[in-house]
Enzyme design. Structure first.
Site, PDB file in Angstrom:
ATOM      1  CD  GLU A 191      60.932  14.210 -95.464  1.00  0.00           C
ATOM      2  OE1 GLU A 191      61.102  13.757 -96.605  1.00  0.00           O
ATOM      3  OE2 GLU A 191      59.825  14.297 -94.922  1.00  0.00           O
ATOM      4  CG  ASP A 209      58.371  10.980 -93.411  1.00  0.00           C
ATOM      5  OD1 ASP A 209      59.367  10.775 -94.124  1.00  0.00           O
ATOM      6  OD2 ASP A 209      57.205  10.981 -93.849  1.00  0.00           O
TER       7      ASP A 209
END
Length: 366
Positions: A113, A72
């Site tokens: 991501e 992330d």
């Protein structure tokens, strides 16, 4: 006693209370009630302790059976004074390479991501370096296709994925919002703004890029509400997602045709827009939802996608568009899966068959 323990680096619950042990619960509650957490914090990626932490985390996830791990916002990690705050080169790729070295022996595939506009081409760099690409383009492209009643840009994107042999993970909704910044360069600016206006008119919220005013980043809404809470559109969107190249990621609230949760947004306060698509479902909510046709039909399609070997990484995928109609065909060996759609009335059909024996395994008409 507590102060002495804290000075030694212990937590309140680690305090030795001796004869006062009976009061432990009350003491810990008292100490914790005014604690404030700062949220996400930066880690020193030059520290061996941090890399030990990364290794232990990946080992723990692998122990739970994880095969794909999303990193992330990792492109913010390798910050340097005087350099870019995001996607430093070569720092970003060096960091990703080091994490990959930890993940590979554990059988874990990494999913980086990164939100960046199509025009920047970052997705191509990720693919060329051999990593999976998070298909943040699909949610907006599907909304655009459904509103304009044309799959033209969708077909262009499918062909690019196949031509570049990209490994993708795609989605409709997710725990964040519907990505829009990513569409720059893929859709004209006026069409992106039209999507924003449409979703906002259906109750969504615009989230600006962090640190920038009036620079859109995403729209916060459930995918079902973004589609005008239209069952036919939701089902068609799911069918198209399942026939897109790559691995489908399914957000639980999409599956249950979740509506915008305004009460959750109010409870979260300022900056709590993301709570609009994070409704907590009780067991009774799920039981009731499982009886809805929109839920049952999505599950039927998901089982189809998971059941047949034709949906393999080496399948040949062909996509064609003609006016309001769009077809997507998967072929692997003698097995063939076909999706035929019509954006004019949001109808579609799905079939899976063996071409050598002309045996039909699965048939679905909306």
């Amino acid at each position: 006693m507590v102060n002495a323990a804290v000075e030694q680096g212990k937590w309140p619950e680690q305090t030795e209370l001796g004869q006062l042990e009976v009061y432990r619960g009350a003491v810990v509650d008292f100490m914790e009630r005014n604690r404030r957490y700062l949220g996400q914090m930066d880690l020193n990626i030059r520290s061996p302790l941090v890399w030990e932490f990364y290794k232990n985390t990946l080992q723990t996830l692998a122990g739970y059976g994880a095969k794909i791990v999303r990193l992330d916002a990792f492109a913010y990690a390798p910050k340097e004074p005087g350099a870019r705050n995001f996607l430093n080169d070569p720092g970003t790729w060096e960091l990703l390479g080091k994490v990959t070295d930890l993940a590979k022996p554990l059988g874990i595939t990494l999913l980086p991501e990164i939100h960046a506009s199509y025009a920047e081409g970052t997705y191509r760099t990720i693919a060329e370096k051999g990593y999976m690409v998070y298909d943040f383009f699909l949610p907006g492209l599907l909304l655009d296709a459904l509103e304009r009643r044309s799959g033209e840009v969708l077909v262009q994107w499918i062909r690019e994925i196949c031509d570049r042999k990209m490994l993708t993970v795609n989605m409709l909704g997710c725990h964040d919002g519907i990505p829009l910044l990513d569409l720059k360069g893929l859709l004209p600016e006026e069409r992106i703004q039209s999507l924003i206006d449409t979703v906002v008119s259906r109750g969504g919220y615009v989230k600006d890029l962090h640190g920038a005013k009036n620079v859109y980043y995403q729209v916060n809404a459930t995918y079902y509400s973004a589609l005008g809470e239209d069952d036919k559109k939701m089902l068609l969107a799911r069918a198209i997602q399942l026939f897109m190249p790559g691995k489908p990621q399914v957000w639980y609230l999409d599956l249950f045709a979740g509506r915008n949760d305004y009460a959750a947004v109010q409870r979260a306060g300022a900056g709590g827009h993301k709570e609009i698509n994070r409704t907590n479902l009780t067991c009774s909510d799920i039981a009731a939802g499982m009886k809805k046709p929109i839920v049952q039909k999505q599950i039927e399609l998901l089982r189809m996608r998971n059941q047949f070997p034709v949906f393999s990484a080496n399948a040949k995928i062909v996509a064609e568009v003609n006016g309001t109609k769009m077809d997507i065909r998967w072929q692997s060996g003698s097995e063939e899966a076909v999706l035929q759609t019509d954006f004019g009335d949001y109808s579609f059909s799905v079939s899976v068959r063996d071409t050598s024996s002309d045996t039909e395994y699965f048939k679905y008409d909306s």
